[in-house]
Design an enzyme around this catalytic site. Structure first.
Site, PDB file in Angstrom:
ATOM      1  N   TYR A 177      54.374  27.519  51.562  1.00 61.07           N
ATOM      2  CA  TYR A 177      54.654  26.480  52.567  1.00 61.07           C
ATOM      3  C   TYR A 177      54.581  27.053  53.988  1.00 61.07           C
ATOM      4  O   TYR A 177      53.959  26.467  54.881  1.00 61.07           O
ATOM      5  CB  TYR A 177      56.036  25.899  52.281  1.00 61.07           C
ATOM      6  CG  TYR A 177      56.392  24.677  53.100  1.00 61.07           C
ATOM      7  CD1 TYR A 177      55.887  23.420  52.767  1.00 61.07           C
ATOM      8  CD2 TYR A 177      57.254  24.771  54.184  1.00 61.07           C
ATOM      9  CE1 TYR A 177      56.226  22.297  53.505  1.00 61.07           C
ATOM     10  CE2 TYR A 177      57.598  23.648  54.932  1.00 61.07           C
ATOM     11  CZ  TYR A 177      57.084  22.414  54.584  1.00 61.07           C
ATOM     12  OH  TYR A 177      57.434  21.304  55.326  1.00 61.07           O
ATOM     13  N   LYS A 203      51.911  25.934  56.931  1.00 65.10           N
ATOM     14  CA  LYS A 203      52.339  25.323  58.188  1.00 65.10           C
ATOM     15  C   LYS A 203      51.951  26.191  59.393  1.00 65.10           C
ATOM     16  O   LYS A 203      51.653  25.665  60.469  1.00 65.10           O
ATOM     17  CB  LYS A 203      53.844  25.057  58.157  1.00 65.10           C
ATOM     18  CG  LYS A 203      54.253  24.019  57.087  1.00 65.10           C
ATOM     19  CD  LYS A 203      53.573  22.682  57.310  1.00 65.10           C
ATOM     20  CE  LYS A 203      54.085  21.587  56.395  1.00 65.10           C
ATOM     21  NZ  LYS A 203      53.441  20.288  56.642  1.00 65.10           N
TER      22      LYS A 203
HETATM   23  N1  LIG Z   1      61.617  16.767  55.306  1.00 64.72           N
HETATM   24  C1  LIG Z   1      61.662  17.869  56.053  1.00 64.72           C
HETATM   25  O1  LIG Z   1      62.729  18.477  56.270  1.00 64.72           O
HETATM   26  C2  LIG Z   1      60.402  18.405  56.681  1.00 64.72           C
HETATM   27  C3  LIG Z   1      60.525  19.491  57.562  1.00 64.72           C
HETATM   28  C4  LIG Z   1      59.395  20.015  58.151  1.00 64.72           C
HETATM   29  C5  LIG Z   1      58.157  19.461  57.881  1.00 64.72           C
HETATM   30  N2  LIG Z   1      58.053  18.405  57.020  1.00 64.72           N
HETATM   31  C6  LIG Z   1      56.718  17.884  56.766  1.00 64.72           C
HETATM   32  O2  LIG Z   1      56.662  16.506  57.043  1.00 64.72           O
HETATM   33  C7  LIG Z   1      55.664  15.888  56.218  1.00 64.72           C
HETATM   34  C8  LIG Z   1      56.272  14.691  55.506  1.00 64.72           C
HETATM   35  O3  LIG Z   1      57.326  15.145  54.678  1.00 64.72           O
HETATM   36  P1  LIG Z   1      58.486  14.202  54.101  1.00 64.72           P
HETATM   37  O4  LIG Z   1      59.757  14.927  54.276  1.00 64.72           O
HETATM   38  O5  LIG Z   1      58.335  12.820  54.618  1.00 64.72           O
HETATM   39  O6  LIG Z   1      58.114  14.282  52.543  1.00 64.72           O
HETATM   40  P2  LIG Z   1      58.044  13.176  51.400  1.00 64.72           P
HETATM   41  O7  LIG Z   1      57.949  13.938  50.138  1.00 64.72           O
HETATM   42  O8  LIG Z   1      59.144  12.167  51.570  1.00 64.72           O
HETATM   43  O9  LIG Z   1      56.675  12.438  51.723  1.00 64.72           O
HETATM   44  C9  LIG Z   1      55.426  13.069  51.555  1.00 64.72           C
HETATM   45  C10 LIG Z   1      54.365  12.004  51.374  1.00 64.72           C
HETATM   46  O10 LIG Z   1      53.116  12.671  51.202  1.00 64.72           O
HETATM   47  C11 LIG Z   1      52.443  12.075  50.121  1.00 64.72           C
HETATM   48  N3  LIG Z   1      51.512  13.010  49.504  1.00 64.72           N
HETATM   49  C12 LIG Z   1      51.773  14.124  48.769  1.00 64.72           C
HETATM   50  N4  LIG Z   1      50.634  14.681  48.337  1.00 64.72           N
HETATM   51  C13 LIG Z   1      49.623  13.901  48.817  1.00 64.72           C
HETATM   52  C14 LIG Z   1      48.213  13.956  48.701  1.00 64.72           C
HETATM   53  N5  LIG Z   1      47.584  14.904  47.991  1.00 64.72           N
HETATM   54  N6  LIG Z   1      47.484  12.989  49.321  1.00 64.72           N
HETATM   55  C15 LIG Z   1      48.100  12.008  50.023  1.00 64.72           C
HETATM   56  N7  LIG Z   1      49.422  11.905  50.163  1.00 64.72           N
HETATM   57  C16 LIG Z   1      50.170  12.849  49.555  1.00 64.72           C
HETATM   58  C17 LIG Z   1      53.552  11.646  49.162  1.00 64.72           C
HETATM   59  O11 LIG Z   1      53.096  10.680  48.233  1.00 64.72           O
HETATM   60  C18 LIG Z   1      54.596  11.133  50.142  1.00 64.72           C
HETATM   61  O12 LIG Z   1      54.394   9.779  50.475  1.00 64.72           O
HETATM   62  C19 LIG Z   1      55.146  16.992  55.301  1.00 64.72           C
HETATM   63  O13 LIG Z   1      53.967  17.557  55.821  1.00 64.72           O
HETATM   64  C20 LIG Z   1      56.269  18.009  55.338  1.00 64.72           C
HETATM   65  O14 LIG Z   1      55.826  19.313  55.022  1.00 64.72           O
HETATM   66  C21 LIG Z   1      59.144  17.868  56.416  1.00 64.72           C
END
Ligand SMILES: NC(=O)c1ccc[n+]([C@@H]2O[C@H](COP(=O)([O-])OP(=O)(O)OC[C@H]3O[C@@H](n4cnc5c(N)ncnc54)[C@H](O)[C@@H]3O)[C@@H](O)[C@H]2O)c1
Length: 259
Positions: free
Chosen positions: A168, A172
């Protein structure tokens, strides 16, 4: 202020993005859906894309129920054919793509020694190579139009590393470096490319963590709360709607955790 009130306040309708089309990947739920809502509230047509038509349509319905414009489309960001089909469909339907938010992402956490190559590859493919694929399919249209706003969702983990997240963190960090390179290559086409690096945001991705891990994170967050998807959406909105003299940058949205 409660989360509900905060969200309502931020979704005050405006016309800043009127007539613009914004694609947000992985936006059926979580941070992506909050971003799509924020852009739609400012007048854009939000294209909700996700792994299934059902989840894309469900996200789009949440937005149209609020009185804003949205469209659901399937797009598996790891699959070039799916990505290209989605981009061509959106061009055929709306004739333009002004904003692209590369948001889809996954985690497959385990200590480096135990990490299987397939876990490494799946995370790199979904979080990093996806940005290459989706941006390549979309940026040619932005380039022709001489306008584009691209925002990649990175993470503070990509700047600082984290135990159990080698895949991860690398994905990133790659997203941040890729954003800067796209920013340099496309500045002359009036296309900006920036990144947003969230800290701990309360979504399905973090809800699966053990309570003791969450408690540990909380100790290091000066603002004293986990972030909400709307907090990330606000930073994306800045890059998507204004910030025309800002490119190749990363905004950290982490409650002060890594200041
Ligand atoms: N939640 C956190 O604390 C956090 C922190 C830093 C970064 N992020 C980043 O933010 C983004 C969103 O994360 P989130 O927390 O909303 O996660 P989440 O798991 O709630 O949502 C992720 C979404 O991506 C979709 N997805 C997964 N694989 C896919 C693919 N191959 N093609 C299309 N869609 C796909 C899923 O179906 C889901 O709707 C991600 O890139 C994550 O790494 C999240």
């Amino acid at each position: 202020m409660s989360t509900q009130t905060m969200e309502e306040t931020k979704l005050v309708k405006s016309e800043l993005l009127k007539d613009q089309v914004a694609i947000v990947t992985g936006s059926g739920r979580g941070i992506g859906l909050a971003i799509a809502k924020r852009l739609a509230a400012a007048g854009a047509t939000a294209v909700i894309t996700d792994l299934t038509q059902e989840s894309a349509d469900a996200g789009a319905k949440e937005i149209t129920d609020l009185g804003f414009k949205a469209h659901g489309a399937v797009c598996n960001v790891t699959d070039v054919a799916s990505v290209e089909k989605m981009a061509e469909e959106i061009m055929a339907k709306f004739g333009k793509i002004n904003i692209l938010v590369n948001n889809a992402g996954i985690t497959k956490d385990t200590l480096f020694m135990r990490m299987k190559l397939e876990d490494w590859s799946a995370v790199i493919e979904t979080n990093l190579t996806s940005i290459f694929k989706v941006t390549q399919a979309v940026i040619k249209h932005m380039s022709k139009a001489n306008y584009g706003r691209i925002v990649n969702i990175a993470s503070v983990i990509g700047m600082h590393g984290n135990m159990g997240q080698a895949n991860y963190a690398a994905s990133k960090a790659g997203a941040i470096a890729l954003s800067k390179t796209i920013a340099k290559e496309y500045a002359s086409r009036n296309i900006t490319c920036n990144a947003v690096a969230p800290g701990f945001i309360d979504t399905a991705m973090t809800q699966k963590l053990k309570p003791e891990v969450k408690d540990q994170y909380m100790k290091f967050i000066p603002l004293g709360r986990f972030g909400q998807p709307e907090d990330v959406a606000e930073a994306v909105f800045f890059f998507a709607s204004g910030g025309s003299y800002v490119t190749g940058q990363t905004i950290v949205v982490d409650g002060g955790m890594f200041m």
